[in-house]
Design a protein around this motif. Structure first.
Motif, PDB file in Angstrom:
ATOM      1  N   LYS A   1      37.405 -20.768 -45.896  1.00  0.00           N
ATOM      2  CA  LYS A   1      36.205 -20.172 -46.486  1.00  0.00           C
ATOM      3  C   LYS A   1      36.077 -18.728 -45.983  1.00  0.00           C
ATOM      4  CE  LYS A   1      32.223 -19.509 -48.351  1.00  0.00           C
ATOM      5  NZ  LYS A   1      32.111 -19.364 -49.825  1.00  0.00           N
TER       6      LYS A   1
ATOM      7  N   ASP B   1      33.650 -15.707 -45.381  1.00  0.00           N
ATOM      8  CA  ASP B   1      32.210 -15.562 -45.170  1.00  0.00           C
ATOM      9  C   ASP B   1      31.865 -14.070 -45.173  1.00  0.00           C
ATOM     10  OD1 ASP B   1      29.595 -15.734 -44.445  1.00  0.00           O
ATOM     11  OD2 ASP B   1      29.904 -17.020 -42.698  1.00  0.00           O
TER      12      ASP B   1
ATOM     13  N   SER C   1      36.178 -15.133 -41.659  1.00  0.00           N
ATOM     14  CA  SER C   1      36.642 -16.269 -42.452  1.00  0.00           C
ATOM     15  C   SER C   1      36.901 -17.429 -41.507  1.00  0.00           C
ATOM     16  CB  SER C   1      37.917 -15.929 -43.233  1.00  0.00           C
ATOM     17  OG  SER C   1      38.978 -15.661 -42.341  1.00  0.00           O
TER      18      SER C   1
ATOM     19  N   PHE D   1      29.246 -24.654 -44.597  1.00  0.00           N
ATOM     20  CA  PHE D   1      30.120 -24.661 -45.778  1.00  0.00           C
ATOM     21  C   PHE D   1      30.832 -26.002 -45.949  1.00  0.00           C
ATOM     22  CE2 PHE D   1      29.876 -20.272 -44.168  1.00  0.00           C
ATOM     23  CZ  PHE D   1      29.252 -19.683 -45.258  1.00  0.00           C
TER      24      PHE D   1
END
Ligand code: FEO
Length: 395
Positions: free
Chosen positions: A14, A16, A34, A55
């Motif tokens: 993910k 960010d 990330s 997340f």
């Protein structure tokens, strides 16, 4: 969607983009970050690390787009701080029996965080897990930067999954270092090292030596934050080798706080004196109350000397200087020198507090503190310039 990074590995992490603070308010992340998670697909399938808890659902949903979750044979947890293990509870709802490979400390931390009796498999340095054409090998790396940390090496694709090690808090659409500005990556990598790994310099030094001794063929270093070192991965290993050994550039950093500009004027004149005595040295000034604390710490990290100034406030120092001194103390920096300065009204005790803190942090003073009563006049400011010149001489 995941992004293929090698024959067998897909990035499923993910990015960010909106992260500006990390570890509570301990670390600024001006360029986001990330949470890198990697899916290794061979005859067997392994997932390396997950993402931060906010997340978790997004991560698992995206992972489902990539693979039938029941096809994941192994989960590898290199490190179990919540930014990497936070999505595990959500993932394990779907595949509760999947073995989780980790160090013994990793198991303890996961049990402490999630209170689940998952199928933990403890591994040690040199243990391997065949996936088919490729093989995972585990390398314990305690205190880089938690007791549970380990690296995982994928033989075949020749990727070192180093978790926080070699990481950078940097959000980037591009996954590889050869497509992102090198200056930005290195600045973020150094900031990461200075603020997170510097206290563990001796362990880093030992681990790098051990890693090099293993003679692994490393085509990529894939950390858990930031970009993957694909182009010349040796470069970041070289930098770690330097950073872990009293990394002192020809720089003197002056950090100060000021109430009515007296200590600021002192700082500026000390800087002038340093510049006169040694034109080759880089001198940087930071107001601790105005500048980002972690950026200042990064400057201190690579400076050969630091001067800290503050007016005396209630026999001590300001909030900003006190906080910064505490953070410098925590970094356990070695091989640096210091001095303290500041203005005062009726008792010059603030500089004593500064000097004591710096010496306790292992950064000895090379001159007695410089104190100025009330507002410095021209003679006093010349004394500050002389102090700067004397400081250079005393180093
Ligand atoms: Fe990125 Fe120590 O967690």
């Amino acid at each position: 969607m995941g992004k293929l990074i090698s024959q067998h590995v897909t990035w499923v992490g993910k990015t960010d983009w909106q992260l500006t603070k990390f570890h509570g308010d301990e670390l600024s992340t001006h360029r986001g970050s990330s949470y890198n998670s990697y899916l290794v697909r061979d005859k067997k399938v392994a997932l390396i690390d997950t993402v931060w808890q906010p997340f978790d659902k997004e991560f698992v949903e995206r992972l489902k787009d990539e693979i039938d979750l029941s096809k994941i044979d192994y989960i590898i947890m290199n490190h179990n701080e919540i930014d990497h293990s936070g999505a595990l509870p959500e993932l394990m709802r779907y595949i509760p029996d999947t073995p989780i490979y980790c160090t013994k400390n990793g198991e303890n931390i996961m049990r402490g965080h999630y209170h689940q009796d998952w199928n933990f498999v403890n591994v040690h340095t040199g243990d391997t897990l065949s996936l088919g054409d490729t093989t995972l090998m585990f390398i314990e790396a305690p205190m880089l930067h938690w007791p549970d940390t380990m690296f995982t090496y994928l033989k075949g694709d020749n990727i070192l999954f180093s978790n926080d090690g070699f990481g950078q808090h940097l959000a980037s659409e591009s996954l590889f270092n050869d497509t992102v500005d090198e200056g930005i990556i290195m600045a973020e990598a150094e900031k990461y090292y200075a603020n997170i790994l510097a206290p563990f310099n001796p362990m880093v030094k030992k681990k790098i030596a051990e890693l090099l001794g293993l003679g692994l063929e490393i085509d990529m270093i894939a950390p858990s934050h930031g970009v993957i070192w694909k182009d010349n991965p040796e470069k970041i290993i070289e930098m770690y080798t330097k950073w872990c050994e009293n990394y002192n550039l020809n720089q003197i950093t002056i950090v100060y706080d000021t109430m009515w500009s007296s200590t600021r004027r002192m700082a500026e004149c000390i800087a002038e004196g340093i510049g006169e005595a040694d034109p080759a040295v880089t001198v940087k000034l930071f107001n601790a109350a105005h500048h980002d604390k972690n950026d200042i710490l990064t400057e201190v990290f690579h400076s050969k000397a630091v001067l800290v100034g503050c007016p005396t406030i209630n026999t001590g120092v300001s909030y900003a200087i006190a906080g910064l001194l505490e953070m410098i103390h925590g970094l356990k920096l070695k091989g640096k020198k210091s001095a303290a300065f500041g203005s005062y009204g009726w008792a010059p005790t603030g500089t004593k507090v500064i000097q004591a803190h710096l010496e306790d942090a292992g950064i000895p003073a090379v001159l007695p503190p410089l104190n100025m009563n009330w507002v410095p006049d021209n003679n006093s400011l010349e004394s500050c310039r002389q102090y700067g010149r004397d400081f250079v001489k005393a180093l």
